[in-house]
Structures are given as structure tokens and as C-alpha cells.
Design a protein around this motif. Sequence first.
Motif, PDB file in Angstrom:
ATOM      1  N   GLN A  22       0.830  -0.995  -0.027  1.00 37.96           N
ATOM      2  CA  GLN A  22       0.129   0.032   0.070  1.00 37.96           C
ATOM      3  C   GLN A  22       1.027   1.350  -0.121  1.00 37.96           C
ATOM      4  O   GLN A  22       0.517   2.160  -0.657  1.00 37.96           O
ATOM      5  N   THR A  25       1.851   1.728  -3.754  1.00 35.27           N
ATOM      6  CA  THR A  25       0.461   1.951  -4.637  1.00 35.27           C
ATOM      7  C   THR A  25      -0.211   3.222  -4.333  1.00 35.27           C
ATOM      8  O   THR A  25      -0.582   4.160  -5.018  1.00 35.27           O
ATOM      9  N   HIS A  26      -0.659   3.380  -3.198  1.00 33.94           N
ATOM     10  CA  HIS A  26      -1.623   4.300  -2.483  1.00 33.94           C
ATOM     11  C   HIS A  26      -0.968   5.254  -1.643  1.00 33.94           C
ATOM     12  O   HIS A  26      -1.576   6.381  -1.591  1.00 33.94           O
ATOM     13  N   LYS A  27       0.099   5.389  -1.313  1.00 35.05           N
ATOM     14  CA  LYS A  27       0.767   6.224  -0.332  1.00 35.05           C
ATOM     15  C   LYS A  27       2.569   6.612  -0.727  1.00 35.05           C
ATOM     16  O   LYS A  27       3.116   6.664   0.336  1.00 35.05           O
ATOM     17  N   ASP A  48      -4.713   9.209 -10.384  1.00 35.06           N
ATOM     18  CA  ASP A  48      -4.743   9.085  -9.047  1.00 35.06           C
ATOM     19  C   ASP A  48      -3.832   7.798  -8.438  1.00 35.06           C
ATOM     20  O   ASP A  48      -3.436   7.019  -9.039  1.00 35.06           O
ATOM     21  N   TRP A  49      -3.554   8.208  -7.033  1.00 38.59           N
ATOM     22  CA  TRP A  49      -2.912   7.006  -6.470  1.00 38.59           C
ATOM     23  C   TRP A  49      -3.504   5.965  -6.585  1.00 38.59           C
ATOM     24  O   TRP A  49      -4.413   5.783  -6.394  1.00 38.59           O
ATOM     25  N   GLY A  50      -2.394   4.785  -6.788  1.00 38.01           N
ATOM     26  CA  GLY A  50      -3.159   3.356  -6.832  1.00 38.01           C
ATOM     27  C   GLY A  50      -3.668   2.893  -7.908  1.00 38.01           C
ATOM     28  O   GLY A  50      -4.431   1.819  -8.060  1.00 38.01           O
ATOM     29  N   THR A  51      -3.459   3.710  -9.305  1.00 35.75           N
ATOM     30  CA  THR A  51      -3.969   2.964 -10.448  1.00 35.75           C
ATOM     31  C   THR A  51      -3.058   2.986 -11.483  1.00 35.75           C
ATOM     32  O   THR A  51      -1.915   3.828 -11.567  1.00 35.75           O
ATOM     33  N   THR A  54      -0.707   6.002 -13.552  1.00 31.90           N
ATOM     34  CA  THR A  54      -0.517   7.151 -12.832  1.00 31.90           C
ATOM     35  C   THR A  54       1.243   7.404 -12.945  1.00 31.90           C
ATOM     36  O   THR A  54       1.832   6.702 -13.055  1.00 31.90           O
ATOM     37  N   ILE A  76      -0.482  -3.248 -11.440  1.00 34.65           N
ATOM     38  CA  ILE A  76      -0.512  -3.363 -10.004  1.00 34.65           C
ATOM     39  C   ILE A  76      -1.334  -4.536  -9.880  1.00 34.65           C
ATOM     40  O   ILE A  76      -2.567  -4.941 -10.530  1.00 34.65           O
ATOM     41  N   ALA A  78      -2.869  -6.389  -6.683  1.00 35.09           N
ATOM     42  CA  ALA A  78      -3.324  -6.152  -5.267  1.00 35.09           C
ATOM     43  C   ALA A  78      -3.187  -7.395  -4.615  1.00 35.09           C
ATOM     44  O   ALA A  78      -2.799  -7.713  -3.470  1.00 35.09           O
TER      45      ALA A  78
END
Length: 152
Positions: A22, A25-27, A48-51, A54, A76, A78
Motif C-alpha cells: 500500500q 501503490t496508494h501512499k 490518481d494514487w493506486g491506479t 499514474t 498493480i 493487489a
Amino acid sequence: MALAGKLETDVEIKASAAKFHQMFTHKPHHISNASSNNIQGCELHERDWGTVGTIIYWNYFHDGKPSVAKEIIEAIDAENNSVTFRVIEGDLMEHYKSFVITIQATPKGEGCTVHWTLEYEKHHGDISDPHTLLQFTVDVSKDIDAHLTAQA
């Protein structure tokens, strides 16, 4: 001398595979908080974060000097805690025609194993393989682990 190459390493950490994944990917903009000696900043440029797709701009300190990299998230996964970045601009492109970084965190006991893969193609044979960058990934992984486990 081969122009294309691949370096890999594993880092055992105490944090969970999902939390480590995470972060990238998101942070990723939080990584500079965890590893401020190595990563000075991370900015979102597109999407966007996590896509997938990006574009992220990194400021980092490597081999004794400030460096930059613009990367696109190519994949990505997951379920398998995997993310792939392709460097599209920055200091690495001075030496490499292509540079792809894949990070996969696999659960192991209380923590996980982080597997880093660096795949690259050099501009010419006089360029050395990026072993110092591989060590950089180990250092960043350990910093993120310390950050994530301190929060737990």
C-alpha cells in the motif's frame, strides 16, 4: 558486455505485505516520511494514487547526489502485493534506455519478504550495472518497515 540486465534482491521485513504494498501503490507520497535520507519527495503528476497509468515524480538521494525520476505505474496486482514502475524521465535515463522496477511483497510468518527486480537496458557497455540502486532499494525497504512497525 550485455547491455540488457536484471538485478534482484529480497528484503525480510516485519511489516505486513499488504501494508508495504500500500505504501508504493496508494501512499508513495508518505515514503519520504519513512525514508527521508533516501526519498525527499514524491508528487502525483497524472491520474490518481493506486491506479495503473499514474505518473509519479520522485526526488531522491542516490550515490551521494540529489536525483529525480518520473515513473509511470505499469501494473498493480493487489492480490499478489506487486507493483511495476517504468522510469520515463530523469537521471537514470542518462545511462539507461529503459528501466523497470518491480516490487512484490510476499507474506512470510509475522512479516513478509519484499522482492525487488530492476530490469534495464544500458545506452552502452561502459555503464556499470545499477548495484548501488539495488542497495538503495534495500535501505528504503528497511526504513519503510521501521516506519510501519512503529505505527503498529
